[in-house]
Structures are given as structure tokens and as C-alpha cells.
Design a protein around this motif. Structure first.
Motif, PDB file in Angstrom:
ATOM      1  N   ARG A  49      -3.834 -18.891  29.302  1.00 35.32           N
ATOM      2  CA  ARG A  49      -2.260 -19.063  29.332  1.00 35.32           C
ATOM      3  C   ARG A  49      -2.136 -18.894  28.119  1.00 35.32           C
ATOM      4  N   ALA A  50      -2.927 -19.049  27.321  1.00 35.61           N
ATOM      5  CA  ALA A  50      -3.024 -18.464  25.631  1.00 35.61           C
ATOM      6  C   ALA A  50      -4.316 -18.041  25.235  1.00 35.61           C
ATOM      7  N   VAL A  51      -3.543 -17.565  24.139  1.00 38.61           N
ATOM      8  CA  VAL A  51      -4.836 -16.801  23.348  1.00 38.61           C
ATOM      9  C   VAL A  51      -4.857 -16.881  21.664  1.00 38.61           C
ATOM     10  N   ILE A  52      -5.900 -17.113  21.497  1.00 40.37           N
ATOM     11  CA  ILE A  52      -6.279 -17.544  19.911  1.00 40.37           C
ATOM     12  C   ILE A  52      -7.109 -15.936  19.562  1.00 40.37           C
ATOM     13  N   PRO A 207       3.349 -20.782  33.541  1.00 38.25           N
ATOM     14  CA  PRO A 207       2.992 -20.063  32.732  1.00 38.25           C
ATOM     15  C   PRO A 207       4.382 -18.572  33.367  1.00 38.25           C
ATOM     16  N   ALA A 208       4.390 -18.401  34.869  1.00 40.71           N
ATOM     17  CA  ALA A 208       5.108 -17.498  35.241  1.00 40.71           C
ATOM     18  C   ALA A 208       7.037 -17.315  34.243  1.00 40.71           C
ATOM     19  N   GLY A 244       8.457 -22.689  40.422  1.00 43.59           N
ATOM     20  CA  GLY A 244       8.038 -23.851  39.396  1.00 43.59           C
ATOM     21  C   GLY A 244       9.545 -23.947  38.553  1.00 43.59           C
ATOM     22  N   THR A 245      10.015 -23.471  38.871  1.00 47.85           N
ATOM     23  CA  THR A 245      11.250 -23.484  37.627  1.00 47.85           C
ATOM     24  C   THR A 245      11.830 -24.349  38.220  1.00 47.85           C
ATOM     25  N   ARG A 259       5.595 -31.051  37.928  1.00 48.48           N
ATOM     26  CA  ARG A 259       4.430 -31.364  38.268  1.00 48.48           C
ATOM     27  C   ARG A 259       4.618 -29.848  38.738  1.00 48.48           C
ATOM     28  N   TRP A 260       4.149 -29.221  37.586  1.00 47.38           N
ATOM     29  CA  TRP A 260       3.008 -27.314  37.511  1.00 47.38           C
ATOM     30  C   TRP A 260       2.153 -27.953  38.499  1.00 47.38           C
ATOM     31  N   THR A 261       1.904 -26.713  39.127  1.00 44.53           N
ATOM     32  CA  THR A 261       0.054 -26.368  39.418  1.00 44.53           C
ATOM     33  C   THR A 261      -0.124 -25.194  38.991  1.00 44.53           C
TER      34      THR A 261
END
Length: 261
Positions: A49-52, A207-208, A244-245, A259-261
């Protein structure tokens, strides 16, 4: 696959890429560009879901590998084709960052110059140590940083960008924050913590929504107003169609966490 020149670790939905070529000041060599491209392609297809993006050694990145570039001159055409190929490959990596579904956060601990500064400017977000410095100083060796200026001039004002490009002047971390090149300048001992906290906050969102929003953000920037609104209308409708929204909005109405999966 992890390359020695570019280390990767994944935890809690966040990928951390570490440029690990301190002997070249993490230059964007042929090998580094290839490693970045491989890892970004793999991350794009993942559920992360993210990048460093961070680095080891005395510099975040000193830009292109000048030794490799000088060797390219030995070709019959003086290196013209090889130079064009190099910048095409670098541009492709920058485009991968822009097109990646996940936001990319630069964690800048030290100098970022030329194409290294371009890399910071290309990332969606950036946190820097107060000891970091930012420059596009190719002009000091007779090479105007024409490709790095594309990302730079889309982050800072035209006059600030051109001064950096034409004089080789470096920005302090505080100046870079004021100019809009980075989000925040923080004490060195808080850099990793602050970057991780930002990544975790991004990773906590649907994420979407982030994927659709990131794509629309860049797509609308250079469009006329009417076209930008048309594009973002379609993006927000697509976002609303995601289950999800629906859950997120219902959770808000019911005053509970989603409650997101």
C-alpha cells in the motif's frame, strides 16, 4: 527478487527500497536503474500500500554515473545513441514511480543532486533530514540538467528552478521545504520515524481510493480546467463504485472505524 545494489524489505503493507551503492554515492547507474525498474514492477503487481525509497552511505543519490557516461563516448557516434538510451531508461523509471498504484515516499538523509534530485522530485512525497541538500548542478561540469529539470520545475517555481539549474546552487532542506520540493525537513534522528509514520498513515487508507486518486492527480495537472473536471468526475465516480468506499461512508455515518479487507 532483491538486488545487492537495491535492498528491499516489506512489512505491514509497506515496501522499503534501499539504494545500496555508497561507493558511487548511489548513482543512477545502469545497474541501479535496472534494479529500480524490477522492484517497481514487482511492487506494482502486489497488494502493498505504500513505498519508502531511502539510501545508505554519504548521499541519497549523486545522479547519473559519470564514469559510465564517459565510457559511452567511445562509440562511433560519440555516444549519442547510448546517451539517448540512458535518458530513456531513466525517464521510464521516473514514469514507473508516477504510474505506481502505491504512493512513493523519498526518505532523504543527505545530498540529492542532478538525477538524484530528479528522483526526489518524482516521488509523490518526501521527508528529508535537515542535513540534506538538493541540487541540479550538472552545469558545474558543463552539463545542463535538462532531464532532471522536468520533475524539478513541476515541484518548485520557475525562477527557483532556473536559478538552481543555471548556477548549480544547492538548496538546504529548509529551503527545499519552503520551495515545495519536499514535504518536511526533520531532525536527522527523527527521519526514519517521521517517514515511517507518513507511510503508515497512507497505508491505512482504502487502497482503491489512493490508487484511483493518485492516477487522477497526475492526469489532471496539465489539462485545461474543463477537461480536468471531466477526468476527475470519472475518477470520483469510479471510486464511489468501490465496495470499500461504500463501507467507509457507512462507517462514518454509524460513527465506527471502517472494516476494510
Amino acid at each position: 527478487m532483491t538486488d545487492d545494489i537495491l535492498l528491499r524489505s516489506d512489512a505491514d503493507g509497506i515496501a522499503t527500497l534501499t539504494m545500496n551503492d555508497p561507493g558511487t554515492l548511489n548513482a543512477l547507474s545502469d545497474e541501479m536503474l535496472a534494479a529500480l525498474s524490477r522492484q517497481l514492477s514487482d511492487i506494482a503487481a502486489s497488494r502493498l500500500r505504500a513505498v519508502i525509497l531511502r539510501a545508505e552511505g554519504k548521499a541519497f543519490s549523486a545522479g547519473h554515473h559519470l564514469g559510465q557516461m564517459q565510457r559511452m563516448r567511445q562509440a562511433e557516434d560519440g555516444g549519442r545513441a547510448a546517451f539517448a538510451d540512458l535518458f530513456d531508461r531513466c525517464t521510464a523509471v521516473m514514469a514507473q514511480i508516477r504510474d505506481l498504484p502505491q504512493p512513493v515516499i523519498a526518505q532523504v538523509h543527505a545530498m540529492a543532486t542532478a538525477a538524484g534530485c530528479q528522483l526526489v522530485a518524482t516521488c509523490d512525497l518526501a521527508i528529508a533530514s535537515r542535513e540534506a541538500r538538493f541540487g541540479v548542478n550538472g552545469v558545474d561540469v558543463g552539463l545542463f540538467c535538462s532531464t532532471p529539470m522536468v520533475a524539478l520545475s513541476r515541484n518548485v517555481s520557475r525562477k527557483r528552478a532556473f536559478e538552481m539549474l543555471s548556477t548549480g546552487r544547492f538548496l538546504t532542506a529548509e529551503e527545499a521545504e519552503q520551495a515545495g520540493l519536499i514535504n518536511r525537513a526533520v531532525p536527522p534522528d527523527r527521519l526514519a520515524e517521521e517517514t515511517r509514520a507518513l507511510a503508515e498513515r497512507v497505508a491505512s487508507k482504502l487502497p482503491a481510493a489512493v490508487r484511483i486518486g493518485k492516477g487522477a492527480f497526475y492526469a489532471q495537472l496539465d489539462r485545461p480546467l474543463d477537461a480536468a473536471y471531466e477526468l476527475t468526475r470519472d475518477a470520483i465516480v469510479e471510486n464511489l463504485m468501490d465496495t470499500g468506499t461504500d463501507e467507509g461512508m457507512q462507517a462514518f455515518l454509524e460513527k465506527r472505524p471502517p472494516r476494510w479487507t
